[in-house]
Design an enzyme around this catalytic site. Sequence first.
Site, PDB file in Angstrom:
ATOM      1  N   LYS A  13       0.834  -1.221   0.000  1.00 20.06           N
ATOM      2  CA  LYS A  13       0.000   0.000   0.000  1.00 20.06           C
ATOM      3  C   LYS A  13       0.865   1.266   0.000  1.00 20.06           C
ATOM      4  CE  LYS A  13      -2.337  -0.849   3.804  1.00 20.06           C
ATOM      5  NZ  LYS A  13      -1.666  -2.091   4.217  1.00 20.06           N
ATOM      6  N   ARG A  85      -9.720   1.182   8.653  1.00 19.69           N
ATOM      7  CA  ARG A  85      -9.187  -0.145   8.981  1.00 19.69           C
ATOM      8  C   ARG A  85     -10.287  -1.081   9.473  1.00 19.69           C
ATOM      9  NH1 ARG A  85      -3.545   0.551   8.508  1.00 19.69           N
ATOM     10  NH2 ARG A  85      -2.410  -1.072   9.572  1.00 19.69           N
ATOM     11  N   ARG A 124      11.626  -6.439   5.092  1.00 20.42           N
ATOM     12  CA  ARG A 124      11.598  -4.982   4.836  1.00 20.42           C
ATOM     13  C   ARG A 124      12.570  -4.255   5.771  1.00 20.42           C
ATOM     14  NH1 ARG A 124       5.932  -1.919   4.803  1.00 20.42           N
ATOM     15  NH2 ARG A 124       5.717  -2.689   6.942  1.00 20.42           N
ATOM     16  N   ARG A 157      11.343  -2.207  11.099  1.00 20.72           N
ATOM     17  CA  ARG A 157      10.264  -1.658  11.920  1.00 20.72           C
ATOM     18  C   ARG A 157       9.967  -2.652  13.033  1.00 20.72           C
ATOM     19  NH1 ARG A 157       5.304   0.173   8.071  1.00 20.72           N
ATOM     20  NH2 ARG A 157       4.138  -0.777   9.765  1.00 20.72           N
ATOM     21  N   ARG A 168      -0.609  -8.714  12.944  1.00 25.03           N
ATOM     22  CA  ARG A 168      -1.192  -7.668  12.101  1.00 25.03           C
ATOM     23  C   ARG A 168      -2.002  -8.289  10.962  1.00 25.03           C
ATOM     24  NH1 ARG A 168       3.942  -4.923  10.366  1.00 25.03           N
ATOM     25  NH2 ARG A 168       2.678  -3.456   9.214  1.00 25.03           N
TER      26      ARG A 168
END
Length: 216
Positions: A13, A85, A124, A157, A168
């Site tokens: 996203k 969300r 990531r 992160r 998540r």
Amino acid sequence: MIVILLGAPGSGKGTQSKALAALYGFSHLSTGDIFRAEIAQKTELGKKASEYVKSGKLVPDAVVTEMVAGKLEPGRRYLLDGFPRNVEQARSLDGLLERSGSSVDRVILLELPQAEALKRLTSRRVCSKCGAVYNTLTRPPKVEGRCDDCEGELAQREDDSEATAKKRWMVFEDLTSPLIAYYKAEGVFARVDASQEPEAVTAALSGLVDGGGAGR
Ligand code: AMP
């Protein structure tokens, strides 16, 4: 024009929002980016959001909706990334937009299998100085651990750890995926295969943002 990008964590996203914002002049509003900046600056909002963000839970709806209400300016083109969300937030957004005489124009789901999303998340890395995003498997930096652009240190992160990334994903399945039915009912929903190369995903999204293709 208001466009919402929906998708599980890791579906791209953020990357796609940046590409579309550059191509079509949208203001990119990422609630996750705003929370991370507020947490880094240790603001009151950051303190409220910190524990939720670190553990992969949703920040309470009232906090998020108030924050978004303060950012949306009538008449501007927005690309919403990470908001709404859940259905409650979607209803609040509809209310906010109605007051300024607008509505959601397009909602696009970036579809990606869970295993691929988790792989992308855990590999990531983000530059701690300029925010550039890398991936140790598919887009490694030239020098390990260093940003190509500004030589800042690359970090993972906190919520991209395997355990939190899985949590998540479950939050997405439970709370965010019901938005598909919500926006289908509004006739603005479309989906894109997010497992393609990033450029191909951008091209598919461009076709939908430029017109046509909703309702599937
Ligand atoms: P993201 O960068 O979109 O993956 O968001 C990172 C984290 O920020 C999420 O796991 C939540 O803790 C929080 N967050 C971002 N957007 C929202 C939202 N719309 N509602 C609640 N929490 C959010």
